[in-house]
Design an enzyme around this catalytic site. Structure first.
Site, mmCIF file in Angstrom:
data_model
loop_
_atom_site.group_PDB
_atom_site.id
_atom_site.type_symbol
_atom_site.label_atom_id
_atom_site.label_comp_id
_atom_site.label_asym_id
_atom_site.label_seq_id
_atom_site.Cartn_x
_atom_site.Cartn_y
_atom_site.Cartn_z
ATOM 1 N N HIS A 75 11.499 -26.033 -11.843
ATOM 2 C CA HIS A 75 11.730 -27.165 -12.710
ATOM 3 C C HIS A 75 12.488 -26.702 -14.177
ATOM 4 O O HIS A 75 11.535 -26.689 -15.077
ATOM 5 C CB HIS A 75 10.415 -27.833 -13.012
ATOM 6 C CG HIS A 75 10.576 -29.129 -13.911
ATOM 7 N ND1 HIS A 75 11.111 -29.410 -14.898
ATOM 8 C CD2 HIS A 75 9.964 -30.152 -13.496
ATOM 9 C CE1 HIS A 75 10.785 -30.416 -15.223
ATOM 10 N NE2 HIS A 75 10.184 -31.134 -14.476
ATOM 11 N N GLU A 114 16.756 -28.707 -11.619
ATOM 12 C CA GLU A 114 15.571 -28.331 -10.825
ATOM 13 C C GLU A 114 15.943 -27.950 -9.454
ATOM 14 O O GLU A 114 16.553 -28.848 -8.913
ATOM 15 C CB GLU A 114 14.557 -29.344 -10.868
ATOM 16 C CG GLU A 114 14.172 -29.741 -12.267
ATOM 17 C CD GLU A 114 13.182 -30.990 -12.389
ATOM 18 O OE1 GLU A 114 12.299 -31.058 -11.425
ATOM 19 O OE2 GLU A 114 13.214 -31.863 -13.337
HETATM 20 C C1 BG6 Z 1 10.633 -34.395 -13.435
HETATM 21 C C2 BG6 Z 1 10.442 -35.799 -12.714
HETATM 22 O O1 BG6 Z 1 10.774 -33.370 -12.405
HETATM 23 O O2 BG6 Z 1 9.742 -34.000 -14.327
HETATM 24 C C3 BG6 Z 1 10.012 -36.806 -13.908
HETATM 25 O O3 BG6 Z 1 11.465 -36.140 -11.897
HETATM 26 C C4 BG6 Z 1 9.047 -36.399 -14.749
HETATM 27 O O4 BG6 Z 1 9.837 -37.980 -13.241
HETATM 28 C C5 BG6 Z 1 9.335 -34.790 -15.234
HETATM 29 O O5 BG6 Z 1 8.780 -37.109 -15.652
HETATM 30 C C6 BG6 Z 1 8.258 -34.195 -16.043
HETATM 31 O O6 BG6 Z 1 7.216 -34.287 -15.540
HETATM 32 P P1 BG6 Z 1 5.766 -33.833 -16.230
HETATM 33 O O7 BG6 Z 1 4.685 -33.798 -15.273
HETATM 34 O O8 BG6 Z 1 5.961 -32.280 -16.669
HETATM 35 O O9 BG6 Z 1 5.650 -34.631 -17.544
#
Ligand code: BG6
Length: 298
Positions: free
Chosen positions: A169, A272
């Site tokens: 990510h 990602e």
């Molecule tokens: C992304 C998702 O990968 O991560 C989003 O598609 C999400 O929906 C974002 O809001 C951040 O996620 P987190 O859990 O790190 O706040």
């Protein structure tokens, strides 16, 4: 857990690799080679910096990130596993799985041809079985050099088939996200998470004009992030990844996130490398799956 001194003894390389106390007193590995500098925490096996020689920092790291057990670092490259987003059958389970919020084991550090490769792993235990019954081992290789190469290798160490989702990510630092664009997804269908997961076609380059949260489907193509403000192009090459996720929360959502905040959301864009939803991976007992992201400038 080993102390910083023990970790240094195990993997320090004078002048090139040292283990230091990072934010929140968490140990992090600092790399300074001729080709690049970088950082990776044992917490989440989380890469928080990669700066090729002569270039500016490539990754975004939130100045408001928290650094504590059970919480993911905001920015860098969180590893999502064994589910992506919310767990379908358990709203109480942590978003994006449980490996980004725990300490990993440091396996080895190697310096070869100006590239430093750090290997870490995490595996199933009593605490992971609280959320997920399966047996697994997840190894991670992060190579810091003129390119950043990341590889997540999952092994099914149990007696039953293993199905999982995964994502690297990455948060990229951009001069102004509203001026950036991403090529490589033209004509690809995506699920729009800001519009009830409706499936839509991508036309041309991706530009960010509001909250953006998209899962691109059945795509293995390279991505090209163009940043006219920082005057650079970042290329992401995927291997064994059938999904690409593009995320930026835009102003209101960012303001509501205490580890991000209202001022910095314009400086980040997540691209990602993933296998999620219908592209979740299933492994027979003993089988292995390796997904890779390679990042280069230029
Ligand atoms: C992304 C998702 O990968 O991560 C989003 O598609 C999400 O929906 C974002 O809001 C951040 O996620 P987190 O859990 O790190 O706040």
């Amino acid at each position: 857990m080993r102390t910083i001194a023990e970790l240094n003894q195990h993997c320090g390389i004078p002048g090139i690799v040292s283990v230091v106390e990072g934010n929140g007193h968490l140990p992090k590995i600092r790399i300074t080679s001729r080709a690049a500098s970088g950082e990776i925490y044992l917490h989440g096996a989380h890469v928080t910096s990669w700066q090729p020689a002569g270039a500016k920092e490539v990754l975004f790291l939130s100045p408001h990130s928290l650094y504590q057990d059970g919480v993911a670092i905001r920015g860098g490259v969180p590893i999502c596993f064994p589910w992506f987003g919310n767990k379908a059958d358990d709203p109480q389970a942590p978003a994006h799985g449980f490996v980004r919020t725990k300490t990993w084991h440091l396996e080895s550090v190697e310096h070869k041809r100006d590239t430093v490769t750090v290997r870490m792993f995490t595996e199933s235990s009593k605490s992971t079985k609280k959320w997920w019954p399966s047996d697994f081992r997840l190894s991670y290789r992060a190579s810091f050099g003129a390119e950043l190469a990341l590889e997540a290798i999952v092994t099914n160490t149990g007696d039953e088939p293993l199905s999982f989702e995964e994502a690297l990510h990455a948060y990229y630092r951009v001069g102004d996200v509203t001026k950036a664009s991403v090529a490589g997804l033209d004509g690809v269908q995506y699920l729009d998470k800001t519009d009830g997961f409706r499936e839509k076609p991508q036309a041309d380059e991706v530009v960010i004009t509001g909250e953006t949260d998209r899962v691109y489907l059945n795509t293995e193509g390279k991505l090209y992030l163009s940043d006219p403000v920082l005057q650079r192009r970042t290329m992401v090459i995927k291997e064994n990844s059938r999904n690409t996720v593009v995320w930026n929360p835009w102003s209101e959502k960012a303001a509501a996130m205490k580890d991000l905040g209202a001022e910095v959301w314009k400086s980040m864009l997540c691209l990602e490398v993933a296998n999620v939803g219908n592209n979740a991976v299933t492994l027979a007992p003993g089988e292995q799956h390796a997904m890779q992201a390679r990042v280069k400038l230029g």
